[in-house]
Structures are given as C-alpha cells and as structure tokens.
Design an enzyme around this catalytic site. Sequence first.
Site, PDB file in Angstrom:
ATOM      1  N   GLU A 287      38.326  48.997  43.195  1.00  0.00           N
ATOM      2  CA  GLU A 287      37.607  48.844  44.461  1.00  0.00           C
ATOM      3  C   GLU A 287      37.807  49.982  45.465  1.00  0.00           C
ATOM      4  OE1 GLU A 287      38.375  44.900  45.985  1.00  0.00           O
ATOM      5  OE2 GLU A 287      37.129  43.964  44.444  1.00  0.00           O
TER       6      GLU A 287
ATOM      7  N   GLU B  26      33.853  41.197  38.374  1.00  0.00           N
ATOM      8  CA  GLU B  26      34.645  40.314  39.240  1.00  0.00           C
ATOM      9  C   GLU B  26      33.714  39.378  39.989  1.00  0.00           C
ATOM     10  OE1 GLU B  26      37.572  41.285  42.134  1.00  0.00           O
ATOM     11  OE2 GLU B  26      38.438  42.900  40.928  1.00  0.00           O
TER      12      GLU B  26
END
Length: 891
Positions: free
Chosen positions: A459, A555
């Site tokens: 991320e 995710e």
Amino acid sequence: MSHRIVFAIFCFIGVLEALQFQNLNGKWKLHSANMIIKNLDAEVPGGIYTDLMENKILGDIFYGYSDETTKWVSRTEWIYETNFTVPKDLVNHENVNLVFDGLDTFADIFVNDQRVGASRNMFVQYVFDIKKHLKVGNNKIRVHFKSPIQVSYDLAEKQNKSYIVPPLCPPDAYHGECHANMIRKMQASYAWDWGPAFPSVGIWKNVSIEAFNSTIIRHVVTDLEVNGTNWLLHVDTYLVENHVKGRRITGELVVVLKITDNQWVKSVVHVSVDGKSPAVSTYLAVPKSKISTWWPNGYGDQKLYTLEVTYKNGDEQSFKQVSVGFRTIELVEEPIGKGLSYYFKVNNVPIFMKGSNQIPLHILPELGQDKQRVRRLFQAAKDSHMNMLRVWGGGVYESEYFYEVADEMGILIWQDFMFACAMYPTNEEFLDNVLEEVDYQVKRLSGHTSIALFAGNNENEAALRDNWYGISNFTLYKNDYVKLYVETVKRRFEEITHKRRIFITSSPSNGKQSELEGYVAQNPGNPQFGDVHFYDYTIDPVNSSAYPLPRFASEYGYESFPCLDSWKEVVQSDSDLDVNGKFFEHRQHHPGGNQEMLNMINREFLPINKTHNQYTEAIIYFSQVIQALGTKTETEHYRIHRSTIDEEGKGHTMGALYWQLNDVWVAPSWGSIDYTGRWKLLQYHVKEFLAPVIITGYIDTDKQLKVYVVSDLTPELPTFVASICVYRWNSFTPVSKSNIMMDIDGGSSKLIHTININVLMSMSDCGTGADAFRNCFIHLSMIDQSGKQMAPNNYVFPTKIRNSSLQNPKLKISSVKKGADKIFNIEVTSENIALFVTLDSHQIRGTFSDNGFVLVEKNKTVIFFSENDTTTEELLKELTVVSVFDYTDQS
C-alpha cells in the site's frame, strides 16, 4: 506482454555436516541490563515476553489490558547469556563462526566479554567470526538487547526536520508505539488495527557455532527454464566466506537430483572461487518425460523431488538437501478492455487465485515458528479450496517450515517484502541494511515451489499518490520511493534471481502501467490494471452492485467479533463481556470499527432488545453473520466476472484474496479464524464460496435476478441440472422450481438464467409488491445427471432480512451419534426454514462440516470433528444451536 517465469523450487532443510557444528539452543540466562531482574531461565529460540511469562514476572500478556500494563518491557534493555564448552578440535579449525538465524532486533554480541558484532535487522542471519575469541573449555556468550522503542525514537530524532519520514505514530486507537518505520523489525509489533503492541526482543531463531577449514554450503537457489524436451534446472550454490586472508576455496561440488530411487541426474563441478564471496553455478538437464508437474491446490498433485548438493574438500564435506518442484508460473499483463489483464498462469493454465491474506502467525515471532500452528493454518486453507495466501508486508518472513508446508499442500505464496503502510528512510545506512535483508531472504525463500511472486511493499504506492500523510513535496518522496523499492530492493532481487522470478513493486498497483508512470501511478487502484484493495464500510455489504470490477482483488473484507467463549478466555471479569463496554472498545483498534459493525447489523437485521441478557452474544453472532455474508457476496461477485468485460472495459477478474485468515489476539478483526483457533462463520462460508464449482445469483439494479455457474475445473463440466427454487418462510416445500440443464467450459463463469424478480415472485404465489419480497426467498442448487451435488447450495434474498417474514424454527439438536474416532454425527431438527443456523461446541474444541447455513429441510446432519477425545454425553452437554430468529426482537 506476458512475463514467463519458470521455477525450480526447494525447501530448506539445513546443513547436515559442516565439519563441526554446535547447537547453542536451549536454556540461557536472562537479566535486565539494570539488574533489577536477574538470573531468570530463558529459552532460546525465544523472546522476552515468553520468557517473562514463563518466569511469572508477567502474567498472560493476552489477558485483559496487558498490552498497556506491560509497555515497560520493550523500554528495558535485556541481556541473554549462556556458558558452553568448546572442545579442542573445534577451536583448531581455521574458521569458527557464531551464527544467529534471527536476532530481534538491536543487540551487541560478546564472546568471553569481547564484542564480536552487532545486529540491526530482525530479518537477517548474522554470522560473526569468533575464532580468536574462543578458548578450549568453558566459554560465555552475552547478547545485550537495546530497547527497540528507544532506538526507533533516537533514529527519528536524527531525521532532517525539514524532511520527516511519515507516519510518526499510529492512530490513537491502536494503543501502539511510534516510529516503527525507522527500523527493520516486524512493523505489526508496534500495533496495527487488528493487533496489539508487543515489541519483543530476543534470540527468536536458532543459534549455533560452525567450524570449518575450507567452507560450507549456506544457500542453494534453484530456477528452471524449459528447453525442448528437457527442464534445465539451474542451481546456484552460495558458500560461506573463508576468513583466512587470501584463501581461495577449492574442491568439488556434486549436485544430484533424485527422480526415483534408481534414477537421478548428476553434475560435478570443480570449485575454485574467491574466499570472500564464494558462489558456484551449474545446471542439470532433466527429461520432462521423467518428471511429474507440481500443481496448486485443486489442480493436481504436488510432486516434489529431492535435490542433494555436496561440497567436498579433502576430509571436509558439507551437504544440503532441498526439495524441487517443477512448474512454470507467469503473471500475464496483456491488453484487454481499456487496460491490461492481470492473472497467473501455472503450467500454461490460467488460474483464478482464491485465498486470503495471512498476518503474522503470532505477534510474538518466536511463537509463529510453532509447527502445529503452521500446519493448522495451511490445513484450513487447503480444506477451504484456497490456492494462494498473501504473506503481508507488515509482518515477518515466516519460518522455513511455513514455506515447506505451502510447497507440500499446493498453496501459492504472494510474498511481500516487509514494508507496509508507511514511508521509509533512504539514507545510506538504512539502504545498506535493506540490501542485507533482501540478499538473505531472497536466497532463503525464492526457490520454494509455493512462492508465486515477491512484492516490494504493501500500500505504499497508494499512500504516496493519495497523500495519506499530508506531505507537501511529492517529487522528493517519490524519488525516495523509487530509490528504495526499485533501485535497491528490485535491483538486488533481480541480480539473485537472474530476472527469472516475478517481482512487483507494490500492492495495490497498476503493474506495468505503474512502471510506465515512474512506479507511482496517478491512480494505483485503477480497476483496469493490476490489483486492488477495496474497503468501504458505508456500503450495503450484501449488494453485489456496490463492488468494483478489478482485474485482481488482493485485499477486501469486513470485521466481526470473536466468539463469546474466546472473549471469556481474556477478560478480567464478566463485567468486561459488554459489547458496548470499555474492554471491547479497548480491543477495537480500527477507529470507529465497532460502530461500523453495528451499522451493518442494523441495516440487515431487526433491532435487538438492548435489555436482553444475551445482547452481547447476539451482537457477536450477527457481526459474524454479516461478515460472512458481505465477504461471500464480494467474493462471488469477483468470481462471476472472471469471464466478463463490461462496457467500460472492466472485469476479467482473476483473483480474490480476502482480508484476513488468522488473528494474533482476541479482538474485533477481519479474521476468519480467531486467535484461539475457533472458526468464525466466515471460515465456514469460505469453504463454500471458494468451492471449485459454485452456483450463485444476485438481483441487479434493473431488478433482474441473474444466476451464474462458475467452474475453476480445467475440463468442461459434464451436463448438470441447476435448480432455482422459491420458498416461503413457513414451508419446506418450494412454491416454485425451475430446472435448467446445461454444461459449462472449464475455467469460466456462465450466466445461466435471467428473470425479473417481480415476475418470479408473482409466478411463485408469494403475494404482490413488498409483501412478495417479505414472504419468499430464492434457493439455488446444482446436481449432475446422477443426482450428485456438484456445488454448495446458495440463496438470494429479495429484500433485507429485517423485512422478511421469518418464522420461529424451534431448532433443536435431536440426536448426537459417535462415528469414527473423534467424529460425531449431529442431527438438527427444525419446524420452519431457519436462517444462518449456527452450532457451537463451546468448551469442546473442534470444527463442523457445515455451520451458519440456511436450513430448508426439517432435518440436517452435521459432522463434528473434535480436537480431543470426548464422549457423546459431554458433547451433548456443551452443544447449542441458534438462528437469526433466536436473537431478533420480535416485538
């Protein structure tokens, strides 16, 4: 473009003969540096929290508010010591090394009171030359650990104040520690939104002495390429440095691949290399006709072959045995729609990656090495039809055994490097530290069959582009991002792997499109490229149209509360068992998370009477139901779009990895298996929505019921019969039933039926208007021509469950019969259709064959697999069964 990556894979077993090898694991002594605590017994491998608990200095740190009351531990300096006896023949070797496979994290190491080195990275093996410090007879090692909290604070203070590396601290709700990104330690040990702050120190992996005159084998790294009728098995053997000045390492390297007991392929190499950086490369030509291919779970067998590598020099001999699996893997990024595809081919077969994200197996890293814990995790993954786990970048590179079991069970590993949700320093000292980490971990892990790819970080591309931390100079931070992940991590990775293995810079990322945009895309979550992470707790989680159409969903997920019995194991008093109380709020590290769960529950289910004495139990139950329903809806949404591209060019989704499989303490989280090992309802649903073949449906924005069949099987499915039944809530007999006979290509999704939901309800004698939606629901099933069930049963609700005319099912357990060892057959009886029927064995630990199910028949038999010996009478005493109706306020 399609990147074809071919692997030869192995499992690390270890040096069986290194001339002389002395294991220093076992009982050590432990003191605080200020000697307030002294002469404690300590276990190596281990860690400070486990040692202090064993010595009764601390109670169970996973109990109560111990994450707050034990903060002094990580602010203290600790000393581990041991005495050991060295024989004369060991000291007489030309090279004697002290080897720590894992030091957590900042320590000075002394042998006989002489400092021999220091550690600064939890993820590196440290090798210290100690020959001149040893003596025959009694010797002493002392390892002095600094406080990681103090070290990370000091490093943060040294930053250029005009250039802060954010974030400085986690959100207040984490109850965590600051500056985790300053050091190379498990980032999650400083707390996360699903875990506590326990920044351990200690010797968390094996420690030993190795003695030799020439060298020993440290790593064997393999990879493959196909050459006509042969596999070319490339073998890079990394030898240990020889400390004698000017010494070359000479000898013979014998590489043998065992195909059968009587068949092998062999290579013999004369060795003459520089003693400071010794490495030897060779290859074996292995006939493809002699080899069985390795396949992911659900696609074939996981055949592994033994590769033996022996180094010989006179009387010295070093040996390493590893396992090799033969398979190819590609990450395919080709033009499709208005972007690029993003999917994996294994052995030239496109495979939809189904699985989860795995957080650290334990927040105390030494306990994550436990083999039983590892095997239970993978068994749950395998039994739930998973073929991929993502090892997330805020945790640890797991144990050798972890990857061996992944190889054995056919679970591919998406391996992050350990960088997550932060910017990181890029000074020379930090980058050198990272290079050591990459060098060690890639050599240790990259050969495993299970490793599908390495990702540079979690991320951080998105965090930089979307400015999570409020930075004002994007260009400066972008240059440092590239310096760390591209010029340092990627470059060294490609040097070791010869560019034969897959590396992506970040997750989520736009893959090749991100590279074209300088590795930081304008929109790293663009669904037409790469992978996405999707979280939105304001949407309706059971509305399929609320979800994106990405190429790969790596995710996504929803929180829930662990089971009440799990909470009972960690509370200080019954007063803490209040879902609205202080303790539940303390354990909720995701800001606003408890309210988000309540909002989702209230949107879907009838209000629960807050004065009810089972209110907390009810909220726990409903949180698990809505977590299961939301994750199921989202996963099935991704699966049905594997074969479709919409008018905007979105779709062709080829991966769904929900967040998250496991937990590190008893707390609200996204986990499907809680810290105690109890399965939440989500894990039972995972077994169904990740099944090789599913039938599923949803009602779109035009009020059309669309029913799909999805098959991951490679051959075409034989002709099947799909049944679409409409039930009223007060009868086990469907009011209408449609049978559809058809077939479907392997590895595809197919729309098999479309009908306006209003038309279907009116045809089914459900009433009119809103009443019809309240009175009925749709049940889906699928059998082959012999009547054998081909896919799990499924359901579609035309309105919110809170609006449905549920009837009291008056559930009961009508019988329990013992079958084979630790296996029981439980019959559940109902007077009406029952929603999300949930069995609980409470203090008798085990799992059920089915749980949280929709019951559309009067009787259903569920199998219970007990972990321990128990009797029918004991199980009956513990068993309970509930449904949605039992916890709903019907007033």
